[in-house]
Design an enzyme around this catalytic site. Structure first.
Site, PDB file in Angstrom:
ATOM      1  N   ASP A 130       0.831  -1.209   0.000  1.00 50.93           N
ATOM      2  CA  ASP A 130       0.000   0.000   0.000  1.00 50.93           C
ATOM      3  C   ASP A 130       0.867   1.260   0.000  1.00 50.93           C
ATOM      4  O   ASP A 130       1.976   1.260   0.518  1.00 50.93           O
ATOM      5  CB  ASP A 130      -0.925  -0.028   1.234  1.00 50.93           C
ATOM      6  CG  ASP A 130      -2.109   0.909   1.080  1.00 50.93           C
ATOM      7  OD1 ASP A 130      -2.380   1.370  -0.050  1.00 50.93           O
ATOM      8  OD2 ASP A 130      -2.772   1.187   2.103  1.00 50.93           O
ATOM      9  N   LEU A 189      10.772 -20.597  -4.167  1.00 53.59           N
ATOM     10  CA  LEU A 189       9.678 -19.803  -3.595  1.00 53.59           C
ATOM     11  C   LEU A 189       8.358 -19.990  -4.358  1.00 53.59           C
ATOM     12  O   LEU A 189       8.361 -20.050  -5.588  1.00 53.59           O
ATOM     13  CB  LEU A 189      10.082 -18.326  -3.671  1.00 53.59           C
ATOM     14  CG  LEU A 189       9.073 -17.303  -3.172  1.00 53.59           C
ATOM     15  CD1 LEU A 189       9.069 -17.246  -1.653  1.00 53.59           C
ATOM     16  CD2 LEU A 189       9.391 -15.922  -3.742  1.00 53.59           C
ATOM     17  N   HIS A 241       2.655   3.312  -8.961  1.00 52.26           N
ATOM     18  CA  HIS A 241       2.420   1.890  -9.249  1.00 52.26           C
ATOM     19  C   HIS A 241       3.611   1.300 -10.015  1.00 52.26           C
ATOM     20  O   HIS A 241       4.029   0.179  -9.755  1.00 52.26           O
ATOM     21  CB  HIS A 241       1.128   1.703 -10.048  1.00 52.26           C
ATOM     22  CG  HIS A 241      -0.109   2.148  -9.304  1.00 52.26           C
ATOM     23  ND1 HIS A 241      -0.337   1.803  -7.998  1.00 52.26           N
ATOM     24  CD2 HIS A 241      -1.167   2.908  -9.692  1.00 52.26           C
ATOM     25  CE1 HIS A 241      -1.504   2.340  -7.607  1.00 52.26           C
ATOM     26  NE2 HIS A 241      -2.017   3.012  -8.611  1.00 52.26           N
TER      27      HIS A 241
HETATM   28  C1  IPE Z   1      -5.501  -2.816  -0.401  1.00 50.34           C
HETATM   29  O1  IPE Z   1      -5.164  -1.493  -0.530  1.00 50.34           O
HETATM   30  C2  IPE Z   1      -5.481  -3.478  -1.745  1.00 50.34           C
HETATM   31  C3  IPE Z   1      -4.164  -3.705  -2.325  1.00 50.34           C
HETATM   32  C4  IPE Z   1      -3.012  -3.437  -1.775  1.00 50.34           C
HETATM   33  C5  IPE Z   1      -4.174  -4.321  -3.635  1.00 50.34           C
HETATM   34  P1  IPE Z   1      -6.245  -0.337  -0.719  1.00 50.34           P
HETATM   35  O2  IPE Z   1      -5.468   0.914  -0.825  1.00 50.34           O
HETATM   36  O3  IPE Z   1      -7.147  -0.667  -1.844  1.00 50.34           O
HETATM   37  O4  IPE Z   1      -7.065  -0.398   0.631  1.00 50.34           O
HETATM   38  P2  IPE Z   1      -7.960   0.710   1.356  1.00 50.34           P
HETATM   39  O5  IPE Z   1      -8.988   1.166   0.352  1.00 50.34           O
HETATM   40  O6  IPE Z   1      -7.061   1.827   1.756  1.00 50.34           O
HETATM   41  O7  IPE Z   1      -8.544   0.014   2.551  1.00 50.34           O
HETATM   42  C1  IPE Z   2      -1.404   0.231  -3.418  1.00 51.74           C
HETATM   43  O1  IPE Z   2      -1.237   1.593  -3.452  1.00 51.74           O
HETATM   44  C2  IPE Z   2      -1.658  -0.368  -4.779  1.00 51.74           C
HETATM   45  C3  IPE Z   2      -3.024  -0.858  -4.969  1.00 51.74           C
HETATM   46  C4  IPE Z   2      -4.023  -0.726  -4.150  1.00 51.74           C
HETATM   47  C5  IPE Z   2      -3.279  -1.547  -6.207  1.00 51.74           C
HETATM   48  P1  IPE Z   2      -2.486   2.593  -3.478  1.00 51.74           P
HETATM   49  O2  IPE Z   2      -2.836   2.848  -4.902  1.00 51.74           O
HETATM   50  O3  IPE Z   2      -3.583   2.103  -2.632  1.00 51.74           O
HETATM   51  O4  IPE Z   2      -1.822   3.890  -2.868  1.00 51.74           O
HETATM   52  P2  IPE Z   2      -2.469   4.883  -1.803  1.00 51.74           P
HETATM   53  O5  IPE Z   2      -2.963   4.038  -0.655  1.00 51.74           O
HETATM   54  O6  IPE Z   2      -3.580   5.593  -2.488  1.00 51.74           O
HETATM   55  O7  IPE Z   2      -1.344   5.758  -1.400  1.00 51.74           O
HETATM   56 MG    MG Z   3      -4.091   2.324  -0.690  1.00 47.42          MG
END
Ligand code: IPE
Ligand code: IPE
Ligand code: MG
Length: 248
Positions: free
Chosen positions: A18, A129, A35
């Protein structure tokens, strides 16, 4: 670098990757740049996990709720998943990594499903792995699909309700055959599971680290493994020191 001699290496580490968007925002970049940078972290952590002796690494790549994001971000994320498999499959295969994908495959874009299947088929006999990629994955959705398949079997007379136990449910989940995660790490400071491995996380150690995923790296990963080794897992029983004391 610190001397990372680990006494207890977790068999299965699962990661909620995240913070890509916030990493990009902080630099005035579009979210997609976060990303893309996150993919580099994926490569580094897959290697580090294998070298540390972790046998299963699960990465949460796209949740069943991520479809709520703007269309251009969704298309960025799906595009990156495809590009990752196209570019990295050969390397992962050479490194003897086995790839498993968990999540709902029923409504995926027609160009992505064949790639996921190719990744699994190519690497199915690899023995280093196991890299589990959670893609279009949501734990509640996974549980619903597993319950439907059990209910259908009961309705067709192939299974009696009293035969249903937690092992059978385990086996019906997308993670059937994969041990429960010993350690779940979430980056970016958020402290929630966001519909990740809810059933499987019953006794997982949870670790929340402040770094955004693109800033996460090998040393931070190894530090998390060291913190894990110092945890006292009890599974409802007593800690090992108490067990020794009480058996005297
Ligand atoms: C969880 O992250 C999903 C992934 C890492 C793929 P999100 O960024 O989508 O989660 P919330 O919305 O903050 O809970
Ligand atoms: C995690 O990073 C990637 C996915 C959920 C696919 P985010 O896109 O959720 O990044 P933030 O949480 O908005 O910073
Ligand atoms: Mg996120």
């Amino acid at each position: 670098m610190a001397n990372h001699t680990l006494t207890t290496v977790p068999d299965h580490v699962a990661i909620i990757m995240d913070g890509n968007g916030r990493w990009a925002n902080a630099r005035g970049l579009p979210r997609g740049a976060g990303h893309r940078k996150g993919i580099e972290t994926v490569r580094e952590i897959v290697r580090a996990a294998g070298e540390a002796g972790v046998r299963y690494l699960t990465l949460y790549a796209f949740s069943s709720e991520n479809w709520r994001r703007p269309e251009d971000e969704i298309s960025d994320l799906l595009g990156l998943m495809k590009a990752f498999i196209r570019r990295d499959l050969a390397d992962l295969h050479r490194e003897n990594v086995r790839i498993c994908i968990i999540g709902d495959r029923s409504n995926l874009q027609s160009d992505i499903l064949p790639l996921l299947i190719e990744a699994e088929e190519t690497t199915r006999n690899n023995t280093a792995l196991t890299l589990v990629i959670a893609f279009n994955y949501g734990s509640r959705d996974e549980i619903v699909r597993a319950m439907k398949s059990l209910a259908q079997e009961v309705a067709q007379g192939g299974l009696r309700p009293e035969e249903i136990d937690s092992r059978l449910i385990d086996a019906r989940l997308d993670t059937g055959g994969i041990p429960d995660p010993d350690l779940i790490i979430r980056t970016s400071g958020e402290e929630r599971l966001s519909n990740f491995l809810l059933w499987q996380a019953a006794y997982s150690e949870l670790m929340f680290v402040p770094e955004y995923w693109p800033d996460f790296n090998r040393d931070l990963f190894l530090a998390a493994l060291e913190r894990f080794a110092a945890r006292d897992r009890r599974f409802g029983g007593l800690s090992s020191s108490n067990r020794v004391a009480s058996s005297k």
